[in-house]
Design a protein around this motif. Structure first.
Motif, PDB file in Angstrom:
ATOM      1  N   ALA A 265      62.606  46.763 -20.173  1.00 33.37           N
ATOM      2  CA  ALA A 265      61.273  47.001 -19.620  1.00 33.37           C
ATOM      3  C   ALA A 265      60.233  46.133 -20.313  1.00 33.37           C
ATOM      4  CB  ALA A 265      60.918  48.483 -19.769  1.00 33.37           C
ATOM      5  N   ALA A 266      60.385  45.941 -21.638  1.00 35.12           N
ATOM      6  CA  ALA A 266      59.424  45.129 -22.381  1.00 35.12           C
ATOM      7  C   ALA A 266      59.434  43.686 -21.897  1.00 35.12           C
ATOM      8  CB  ALA A 266      59.731  45.200 -23.878  1.00 35.12           C
ATOM      9  N   THR A 267      60.619  43.117 -21.720  1.00 35.21           N
ATOM     10  CA  THR A 267      60.700  41.732 -21.263  1.00 35.21           C
ATOM     11  C   THR A 267      60.182  41.586 -19.838  1.00 35.21           C
ATOM     12  OG1 THR A 267      62.551  41.234 -22.740  1.00 35.21           O
ATOM     13  CG2 THR A 267      62.254  39.781 -20.850  1.00 35.21           C
ATOM     14  N   ARG A 268      60.459  42.551 -18.995  1.00 39.68           N
ATOM     15  CA  ARG A 268      59.943  42.480 -17.623  1.00 39.68           C
ATOM     16  C   ARG A 268      58.421  42.451 -17.624  1.00 39.68           C
ATOM     17  NH1 ARG A 268      63.760  46.600 -16.766  1.00 39.68           N
ATOM     18  NH2 ARG A 268      62.191  48.098 -16.077  1.00 39.68           N
ATOM     19  N   GLU A 269      57.817  43.238 -18.493  1.00 35.08           N
ATOM     20  CA  GLU A 269      56.358  43.263 -18.590  1.00 35.08           C
ATOM     21  C   GLU A 269      55.837  41.939 -19.152  1.00 35.08           C
ATOM     22  OE1 GLU A 269      52.607  44.747 -17.987  1.00 35.08           O
ATOM     23  OE2 GLU A 269      54.529  45.601 -17.350  1.00 35.08           O
ATOM     24  N   GLN A 270      56.549  41.364 -20.105  1.00 36.98           N
ATOM     25  CA  GLN A 270      56.137  40.081 -20.695  1.00 36.98           C
ATOM     26  C   GLN A 270      56.211  38.949 -19.676  1.00 36.98           C
ATOM     27  OE1 GLN A 270      58.912  40.292 -23.873  1.00 36.98           O
ATOM     28  NE2 GLN A 270      57.609  41.605 -25.129  1.00 36.98           N
ATOM     29  N   ILE A 271      57.218  38.972 -18.835  1.00 34.54           N
ATOM     30  CA  ILE A 271      57.328  37.962 -17.777  1.00 34.54           C
ATOM     31  C   ILE A 271      56.179  38.124 -16.781  1.00 34.54           C
ATOM     32  CG2 ILE A 271      58.717  37.254 -15.789  1.00 34.54           C
ATOM     33  CD1 ILE A 271      61.196  37.934 -17.527  1.00 34.54           C
ATOM     34  N   LYS A 272      55.913  39.356 -16.415  1.00 34.76           N
ATOM     35  CA  LYS A 272      54.808  39.622 -15.486  1.00 34.76           C
ATOM     36  C   LYS A 272      53.491  39.107 -16.058  1.00 34.76           C
ATOM     37  CE  LYS A 272      52.476  43.500 -13.165  1.00 34.76           C
ATOM     38  NZ  LYS A 272      52.477  44.983 -13.001  1.00 34.76           N
ATOM     39  N   ASN A 273      53.262  39.357 -17.344  1.00 34.80           N
ATOM     40  CA  ASN A 273      52.035  38.907 -17.987  1.00 34.80           C
ATOM     41  C   ASN A 273      51.962  37.386 -18.034  1.00 34.80           C
ATOM     42  OD1 ASN A 273      50.712  37.989 -20.780  1.00 34.80           O
ATOM     43  ND2 ASN A 273      49.683  39.852 -20.109  1.00 34.80           N
ATOM     44  N   ALA A 274      53.087  36.741 -18.354  1.00 33.10           N
ATOM     45  CA  ALA A 274      53.113  35.278 -18.428  1.00 33.10           C
ATOM     46  C   ALA A 274      52.769  34.644 -17.081  1.00 33.10           C
ATOM     47  CB  ALA A 274      54.479  34.806 -18.912  1.00 33.10           C
ATOM     48  N   ILE A 275      53.327  35.203 -16.030  1.00 32.72           N
ATOM     49  CA  ILE A 275      53.042  34.678 -14.690  1.00 32.72           C
ATOM     50  C   ILE A 275      51.575  34.875 -14.339  1.00 32.72           C
ATOM     51  CG2 ILE A 275      53.535  34.990 -12.235  1.00 32.72           C
ATOM     52  CD1 ILE A 275      56.421  35.734 -13.068  1.00 32.72           C
TER      53      ILE A 275
END
Length: 426
Positions: A265-275
């Motif tokens: 879940a943490a990485t999914r949120e980090q990818i979303k933020n990066a995009i």
């Protein structure tokens, strides 16, 4: 001579504990796998061997870990630390219990501790139950981990199912009273025939007390949090000298890129933020990966076109939701599914290196291991901290220096990639 030798069951876990040792004053070198020949450890106080043994069959994990132990003992290690994830990632078939008992047997240790607590990263232990950010492990996103789903927060029971010996508990009511009480409780458990002890910890001072209590133990185990309590033992004995991990650390010139394989879940949120903030991004389709090389070639072509498109590094991710991961594993089997994704990231890492990328940010333990292997990195120097448990590192040896931020899937805030990239620009 090496003071502390660490055996880590994955690459990001190795970097995690190396960072905590460095932060607390130990010069630390991380080695990718067990070296096949003699290596120069550059006068390191601590050496961390990064294995890839968390999700392989228990028998193979034991063999790899014993080989790592032999290497560390030959380097002069006075104390051995078996490091696993702070969320105790494993299954009822292993690998924590089997490896820990094999190390015990080799080192002739009749009792040892297991403490995965890492309060700074939101992991705490109370009455033998593991909490993640204040929620029981079984109620956290780790219950849906694609390789090691953790649905029982009672680590005494979890470790007992993996072990032949008797598992006991050093509860927080003892831990909070200090190192002498902890040592006394461990000795009492030894006389009762207990061989493995889960030890509670809620705050960093608990970990420091535990560390002092086990200063004379030949073998310890736990998450990287426990490492904050160990350097002081060697310093107290006059064996440590002042060390600054940031002095002299610089980043190699060249472009940057991000590869993300973790489905946490943490990485999914980090990818979303990066995009959201403008990082160019491309998602790999795992089902297309299974049908041939076209999907990886599509990503390589995309990367070739975008490295210089903006000031932000491109991001390629195979990250998916738990349901999508489950569907892929059902279709192709867990092991083949994981292998397909890892091989894709290896190819991408080599392609990026050929394009001039020298600063890599990688999310996920398995993905990090694949990238380090693809780049042929034999050892890592630990540099400045990006987030709890995640530093920038720099390769030692190999043909050309690269900087790597190797992130466990669950670590880091939503803006992790932005923060890591910004640090490397300074």
């Amino acid at each position: 001579m090496t003071l502390l030798g660490c055996i880590a069951d994955d690459l990001t876990g190795a970097t995690d504990i190396a960072l905590n040792l460095v932060r607390n004053g130990m010069k630390t070198v991380q080695v990718a796998g067990v070296p096949e020949s003699q290596v120069d450890l550059d006068g390191a106080d601590a050496v961390v061997v990064a294995l890839k043994s968390r999700t392989i069959p228990a028998r193979a994990a034991v063999e790899q870990s014993l080989n790592a132990l032999d290497f560390l003992l030959s380097a002069g290690a006075e104390q051995i630390f078996f490091k696993y994830c702070s969320t105790f990632d494993s299954t009822d078939q292993g690998n924590i219990g089997p490896v820990l008992e094999a190390l015990q047997h080799k080192l002739a240790c009749d009792v040892t501790i297991a403490c995965p607590a890492f309060p700074e990263a939101g992991r705490s232990l109370f009455q033998g139950h593991l909490f993640v950010n204040g929620r029981l492990l079984s109620e956290s996103s780790l219950r849906d981990h694609p390789l090691t789903p953790m649905r029982d927060p009672d680590l005494v029971k979890v470790l007992q199912r993996q072990s032949g010996g008797q598992v006991g508990l050093v509860p927080w009511e003892v831990v909070r009273t200090g190192h002498a009480a902890i040592a006394q409780k461990i000795e009492a458990a030894r006389t009762e025939g207990k061989t493995l002890l889960i030890v509670d910890a809620i705050v960093d001072d608990d970990l420091r007390a535990i560390g002092q209590a086990v200063a004379s133990h030949k073998l310890l185990s736990g998450g990287s949090g426990l490492a904050i309590g160990l350097p002081e033992n060697f310093r107290r004995a006059g064996k440590l000298h002042p060390y600054d991990p940031v002095a002299g650390f610089d980043y190699p010139s060249g472009a940057g890129a991000i590869l993300a394989g973790s489905c946490s879940a943490a990485t999914r949120e980090q990818i979303k933020n990066a995009i959201t903030v403008g990082f160019p991004a491309l998602q790999l389709d795992p089902f297309k990966l299974a049908k041939g090389s076209a999907e990886v070639q599509r990503a390589c072509d995309w990367l070739s076109e975008r490295l210089d498109e903006t000031g932000l590094p491109p991001l390629v991710y195979s990250t998916a939701s738990p349901d999508e991961v489950r569907d892929f594993q059902v279709e192709y089997g867990r092991d083949r599914a994981g292998k397909l994704v890892e091989e894709a990231h290896k190819t991408l890492a080599r392609h990026l290196f050929g394009l001039g990328v020298r600063r890599f940010m990688v999310a996920g333990g398995e993905t990090s291991g694949a990238v380090v292997e693809a780049l042929g990195v034999p050892m890592l120097e630990i540099g400045p901290e990006i987030a709890p448990g995640v530093p920038w590192t720099r390769s030692i040896g190999g043909d050309e220096t690269v900087a790597l931020a190797l992130k466990s899937g669950n670590f880091g805030d939503a803006d992790f990639f932005s923060k890591a990239w910004g640090m490397s620009q300074q």
